[in-house]
Design an enzyme around this catalytic site. Sequence first.
Site, PDB file in Angstrom:
ATOM      1  CB  ALA A  10      25.896   2.280   4.706  1.00  0.00           C
ATOM      2  NE  ARG A  21      28.655 -10.466  11.692  1.00  0.00           N
ATOM      3  CZ  ARG A  21      28.564  -9.341  10.980  1.00  0.00           C
ATOM      4  NH1 ARG A  21      28.952  -8.189  11.513  1.00  0.00           N
ATOM      5  NH2 ARG A  21      28.098  -9.361   9.753  1.00  0.00           N
ATOM      6  CB  CYS A  42      27.460   4.345  -4.864  1.00  0.00           C
ATOM      7  SG  CYS A  42      28.033   5.284  -3.424  1.00  0.00           S
ATOM      8  CG  ASP A 281      26.682   9.850   4.201  1.00  0.00           C
ATOM      9  OD1 ASP A 281      27.831   9.413   4.387  1.00  0.00           O
ATOM     10  OD2 ASP A 281      26.046   9.658   3.139  1.00  0.00           O
ATOM     11  CG  ASN A 303      29.300   0.013   4.621  1.00  0.00           C
ATOM     12  OD1 ASN A 303      28.538  -0.871   4.982  1.00  0.00           O
ATOM     13  ND2 ASN A 303      29.065   0.752   3.545  1.00  0.00           N
TER      14      ASN A 303
END
Length: 445
Positions: A10, A21, A42, A281, A303
């Site tokens: 993530a 980008r 999850c 995390d 995220n």
Amino acid sequence: MKYVIIGGDAAGMTAAMEIYRNVPGAEITSVERGFIYSYGQCGLPYVVDGRISSTKRLIARDVATFRDKYGIDALVGHEVERIDVEKQCVIGTDLASGEQFEIPYDKLLIATGADPVMSVKKGADLAGVHMVKTIPMLEDLLADLTPDIKHATIIGGGYIGLEMAETLQASGKKVRLIQRSGYVAKFLDKELAQHVHEEAKKQGVEVLLNTSVEAFEGKVRVERVVTKEGTFDTDLVIVATGIQPNTQFLKDTGIVLAKNGAVIVNRHLETSIENIYAAGDCAMHFNIVKDRLDYVPLGTTANKHGRVAGLNMSGKFASFRGIVGTSIMKFFDLSVASTGINEDTAKQLGFEYEAFKYSARHIAGYYPGAQRMFIKIVVRKRDQQLLGAQIIGPAGVDKRIDVFATALYNKMTLPDLLDLDLAYAPPFNGVWDPLQQVARINGRL
């Protein structure tokens, strides 16, 4: 500019896409010790009973997509073992060939996540003992859930433990859940957790509290769980007793870590070493309610961390404002949600607080299908500033916890809730939302 990202899930790949980008022609290399990128951890429990048909459904973008569509050198089976901060390179081993690799960087992101903790050492290597954190771990469990497996024991009553209890029971197994402390769902206060205990009993899940597991026993496969309170037969074990940040390889780098091993970062996700960032995390998070660094490892935060880290690595200026610690889970017919701090935490932190409990229908009480929810709100005593909420019920919980989390984020008070212009129609709400009902009864400024 050479960007290196350690970790392909993530936080890491969200950052990679921000760099892609915002920096035309950026040379991006991601290094992942596993073989799967960008998947929804999850969702893992819900593959067990078939609600999600396959682990493939959990993969947002596969390795080929990152390589072919975005030009990211997405490495798999590459484990980083150390970082040379002077030379600015990461060093590790290609697990397939056994050869060492060395990759230089101009900017580096550590997004290595957290590993599950095997809290029981004796017998942990027996067949039938599992942990659930990654797709390969879950696939090992699925392969083991043959018709011969009649009974499963879960160690730990947190999010994963409770979700696995539900899906294993739904798949036809008898389930026992063992919790070391006096109640499950420790993110709740004890009186709210009692609703979870009642739901477990209603659904046929055996819950053993204040029970410490000492060992697993069996010849080749686990057959028994040994605790201080007795020995229990079982066919399969899932250990879900927590996680620890995967940061052991950062030793001797000079990167400052918290006591739990998570990387300490500033609002821009920068570590104590120049050109090195950390997210997800494996990193600490600023908690708005506690007004201090905290560790609340959730996919939503990972995220957001990744986005902010990627923007700053791209030369933009972005700050991570912080978390309030919002979470929700499904446990059979209940939705169980929390945001901010509970009463126990308020005591531990020395807050002068008040706590209010309330029960209300999730929609207009006269409308068919109205169901009762249970709410507990914690506020700062001197000014009624919101500190936290816990909400449990079969319906309407998600809406209220998100409203309260937004109020927390904006440092509102309990009486402020009365001014919120919330949607009302009998099929959706009462004329006073349940949160506002708590404020009407208890708010006083």
